[in-house]
Design an enzyme around this catalytic site. Structure first.
Site, PDB file in Angstrom:
ATOM      1  N   TRP A  96       0.876  -1.290   0.148  1.00  0.00           N
ATOM      2  CA  TRP A  96       0.029   0.040  -0.114  1.00  0.00           C
ATOM      3  C   TRP A  96       0.839   1.209   0.049  1.00  0.00           C
ATOM      4  CZ3 TRP A  96      -0.900   3.473   4.262  1.00  0.00           C
ATOM      5  CH2 TRP A  96      -1.933   4.351   4.002  1.00  0.00           C
ATOM      6  N   ASP A 127      -2.912   5.448  -3.170  1.00  0.00           N
ATOM      7  CA  ASP A 127      -3.293   6.262  -2.202  1.00  0.00           C
ATOM      8  C   ASP A 127      -2.319   7.362  -1.743  1.00  0.00           C
ATOM      9  OD1 ASP A 127      -5.859   5.582  -1.880  1.00  0.00           O
ATOM     10  OD2 ASP A 127      -5.427   4.231   0.154  1.00  0.00           O
ATOM     11  N   ASP A 141     -14.219   1.206  -5.376  1.00  0.00           N
ATOM     12  CA  ASP A 141     -13.278   0.937  -4.369  1.00  0.00           C
ATOM     13  C   ASP A 141     -13.185  -0.704  -3.932  1.00  0.00           C
ATOM     14  OD1 ASP A 141     -10.899   1.424  -2.947  1.00  0.00           O
ATOM     15  OD2 ASP A 141     -11.675   3.093  -1.745  1.00  0.00           O
ATOM     16  N   ASP A 160     -16.567  11.053  -2.466  1.00  0.00           N
ATOM     17  CA  ASP A 160     -16.080   9.687  -1.935  1.00  0.00           C
ATOM     18  C   ASP A 160     -16.881   9.269  -0.826  1.00  0.00           C
ATOM     19  OD1 ASP A 160     -13.611   7.973  -0.821  1.00  0.00           O
ATOM     20  OD2 ASP A 160     -12.974   8.837  -2.965  1.00  0.00           O
TER      21      ASP A 160
HETATM   22  C1  GLA Z   1      -9.498   3.976   0.064  1.00  0.00           C
HETATM   23  C2  GLA Z   1      -9.277   4.731  -1.333  1.00  0.00           C
HETATM   24  C3  GLA Z   1      -9.349   6.110  -1.084  1.00  0.00           C
HETATM   25  C4  GLA Z   1     -10.826   6.523  -0.389  1.00  0.00           C
HETATM   26  C5  GLA Z   1     -10.829   5.668   0.876  1.00  0.00           C
HETATM   27  C6  GLA Z   1     -12.185   5.941   1.524  1.00  0.00           C
HETATM   28  O1  GLA Z   1      -8.574   3.997   0.797  1.00  0.00           O
HETATM   29  O2  GLA Z   1      -8.093   4.276  -1.886  1.00  0.00           O
HETATM   30  O3  GLA Z   1      -9.006   6.834  -2.127  1.00  0.00           O
HETATM   31  O4  GLA Z   1     -11.626   6.370  -1.346  1.00  0.00           O
HETATM   32  O5  GLA Z   1     -10.757   4.372   0.589  1.00  0.00           O
HETATM   33  O6  GLA Z   1     -12.605   5.242   2.551  1.00  0.00           O
END
Ligand code: GLA
Length: 722
Positions: free
Chosen positions: A196, A545, A475, A363
């Site tokens: 990650w 991320d 996601d 989001d």
């Molecule tokens: C993941 C995604 C992020 C965001 C979060 C929301 O970590 O990669 O971009 O959408 O979830 O909980």
């Protein structure tokens, strides 16, 4: 072009620059004969003759041993003692399948793979498919190996279908591709690995005796390894050397690797991971292995990447957004996290509109009881306090501002603290009698079940039907464990991982076909499932991320080994960066995001006037350049894994525009001078940049002057051919 030399029983698969050949030996054994630069004349049969008997080798194909021969699709239990492509188990306890050539057909075009993502061709493409039928007459088991030859795109898509016409049996592995190289000396293997926020770093290592492989047992292709590897000359670079690459069009557990044997024979293979895989085939049932895309480059890794980029961009990605400019988004996640209501989102949309963003993406946090990340997944309806007027209202308010509206879902997951889980605990993957271990307080829905897939299709459809949503971020934020399905009998529990993927692909196919106007973006805690399987349904992926500009140089560079920049979502975010606290100049953040699918993920209300102005200019410039970034060819000139800089050159399809992106990391004050040589220009043409003119030959042989002397130096140059 596919040619069958019926006299010598040799198949030739020719692309523009490469040839792949197979021979039928002794009228029955399918052998791998050649893979490399295009041949215009017949091969010699010494690929068999040279492989004389070795002491102690079992002689089952007199005077040879199959353990020595380059086999095209090997089976476990035979005299071939290497890592097999196919492993079977029959009800009488026997394992051995003996495959012999039965017949073949050559089709024009490329049939789809049932239930699975795959590359495809369009009318006018030079694509033919060879299907070779191998059979075991004792067991009445049939294997159909298919090879689709993308002549102009220089790639071959391989897969295997196993059809059982005999008694009920099981498959313990069925690889998508396996290639036997003979006489391998001094070669490297390259793969993409990480974690990650550190996805797809490049690993290169020498091939040594024994097995070297990467694999996923995570239930997703994963951030840890990517379903790709390349075998190359140890001297291969970006621009020279032989490279043989395999990439799997699959998003679940995989294995990709190579076994170097005692006599320098190398078996390279890719397919579904045999661990936890066991598929039962009743009489009349068949199993379709996913597709592997094979690319050979005589011109190093850069050429390999360009072949994958073009193929995946144009003949794997689909839908309306494949060829047209996509949205520039403002995403609410790092902007507000869970701290918003509908007015906050409307305000953000207003501020985004002012700098030229066209899509407001809401989001996580908009649904049911989702006040933290511990509850609500599975309950896909509006959060009553945050969105009291509903998504229909919010989308139309955003539309009134002149913006599109996008929404985040995490459909494959459920929180134990949700209505869905309380009503259907059996809908989650689990092992009977055991606790299911949560990750981020969530567990995985059992997508191998039709009722679960239907629930998700209906839940998402009902929202899309009542609100004008033009973008979805899909996601998936955990790996799987304690995997089992309440819906399958004991003997079929080894099918759950793969049936999960089939269920997921079915849901994605249904939704993307039903809502062709929606732009889908895939995400898995960033780039935890960045693979060709996902690109078939969703043409872009939230790359990581980690949006820190310096870290992104490596992540995006590594990703570009296989995947085009058009598939990489890249956002400008706030500093210090939320994942690793580094501060970089705003300009560098914009420049690093620009070659990907540009977006923003920060509170514009807190930006300085200078930052807002730069954001505005970045979007304008991005719209001018995106065609070159997304439809042009990429040449990687400096690697951030090897030096303090990343230098990328994009050249437009018509070769008239060249963008050079130079991004430094630490810089070296009073450091050395250097010239960066450009590539693939017309030597006799004049290129202009910032009012200066250069001949192509000068830019390619001398280069552009550069000094990497400042921390976080970031320059973007455009050369235009006169
Ligand atoms: C993941 C995604 C992020 C965001 C979060 C929301 O970590 O990669 O971009 O959408 O979830 O909980």
């Amino acid at each position: 072009m596919i040619v069958f030399d019926s006299e010598n029983k040799v198949f030739y698969l020719h692309t523009k620059k490469t040839t792949y050949a197979m021979g039928i030996y002794q009228n029955k054994i399918l052998l791998h004969a050649y893979w490399g630069k295009r041949l215009n004349h017949p091969i010699h049969n010494d690929y068999v003759e040279a492989l004389r008997y070795r002491p102690l080798a079992p002689v089952d194909a007199a005077p040879y041993s199959t353990d020595m021969l380059p086999l095209e699709y090997s089976t476990f239990g035979s005299a071939d003692l290497r890592y097999p492509a196919l492993e079977t188990k029959y009800r009488d306890g026997a394992y051995y399948t003996r495959l012999e050539y039965a017949d073949h057909e050559i089709l024009s075009g490329k049939p789809g793979l049932e239930g699975l993502p795959a590359t495809y061709c369009e009318e006018g493409d030079k694509v033919d498919t060879l299907v070779i039928h191998l059979a075991d007459s004792l067991r009445d088991l049939h294997v159909y190996l298919s090879y689709s030859v993308f002549e102009d795109l220089d790639a071959i898509a391989r897969s295997a279908r196993i059809e059982n016409r005999g008694e009920k049996m099981e498959i313990g592995r069925a690889f998508s591709a396996s290639v036997d190289f003979v006489g391998v000396d001094d070669m490297d293997i390259i793969h993409l690995d990480g974690a990650w926020v550190r996805e797809r770093y490049i690993t290169r290592r020498k091939i040594v005796p024994g097995t070297q492989s990467v694999e996923s047992r995570f239930g997703a292709s994963s951030a840890v390894h990517n379903p790709f590897f390349a075998v190359c000359d140890s001297t291969a670079t970006e621009n020279v050397g032989n490279v043989y690459a395999m990439s799997l069009v699959y998003s679940g557990n995989f294995i990709a690797g190579a076994e170097l044997g005692a006599f320098n024979g190398l078996r390279a293979y890719i397919g579904i991971n045999p661990q936890n895989f066991n598929f039962v085939l009743e009489k009349g049932e068949s199993f379709q292995a996913p597709e592997a895309v094979l690319v050979y480059s005589a011109d190093g890794l850069g050429e390999m990447s360009r072949i994958y980029h073009k193929l995946y961009r144009t003949r794997l990605c689909r839908g309306k957004y494949r060829d047209i400019p996509r949205s520039v988004v403002l995403n609410s996640w790092e902007t507000t996290y869970f701290n918003f209501d509908e007015n906050t989102i409307i305000e953000l949309a207003r501020s985004a509109k002012e700098i030229g963003v066209d899509t407001m993406v809401l989001d996580d946090g908009w649904f049911s009881t989702r006040d933290t990340d511990r509850a609500g997944l599975g309950d896909w309806w509006e959060h009553p306090k945050r969105l009291p007027s509903g998504l229909g209202y919010l989308a139309s308010e955003v539309n009134k501002i002149g913006m599109k509206f996008g929404l985040w879902f995490e459909p494959e997951m459920v929180n134990p603290d949700s209505k869905l889980f309380r009503a259907h605990p059996e809908w989650a993957l689990h092992t009977p009698g055991r606790e299911t271990t949560p990750t981020r307080s969530q567990i995985t829905l059992d997508f191998s079940r039709d009722d679960v897939c239907d629930y998700i299709i209906n839940a998402i459809s009902s929202i899309l039907d009542r609100a004008n949503i033009e973008y979805i971020k899909w996601d998936m934020n955990r790996y799987m464990c304690e995997v089992g399905s309440a819906n399958l009998p004991a003997e079929r529990q080894g099918e759950v991982y793969h049936r999960y993927m089939l269920g997921l692909y079915h849901v994605l196919e249904t939704l993307t076909q039903k809502y062709p106007e929606v732009l889908f973006e895939s995400c898995s805690s960033g780039g935890g499932r960045f693979d060709p399987g996902m690109l078939y349904y969703m043409p872009q992926v939230w790359t990581s991320d980690n949006s820190d500009a310096v870290d992104r140089l490596r992540i995006q560079y590594g990703t570009s080994m296989v995947y085009p920049y058009s598939s990489m979502s890249a956002h400008v975010s706030v500093c210090p960066n939320h994942t690793q606290r580094r501060t970089t100049p705003f300009k560098m953040r914009c420049n690093v995001a620009m070659p990907g699918q540009l977006g923003f993920e920060l509170n514009l209300g807190k930006c300085t006037p200078e930052e807002l102005e730069l954001s505005r200019k970045t979007i304008v410039r991005y719209r001018e350049l995106e065609d070159v970034f997304h439809n042009g060819d990429l040449y990687r000139l400096r690697s951030p894994f090897e030096c303090d800089m990343s230098v990328l050159q994009f050249i437009s399809e018509d070769k008239k525009r060249v963008i050079v992106c130079i991004d430094g990391q630490r810089g070296l004050f009073n450091g050395p001078d250097e010239y960066i040589k450009l590539r693939a220009l017309d030597p006799d043409a004049v290129y202009t940049c910032n009012g200066k003119s250069y001949y192509g030959e000068y830019l390619m042989n001398k280069g552009i002057y550069h000094q990497n002397n400042v921390e976080h130096l970031s320059i973007m140059l455009e050369f235009v051919k006169e």
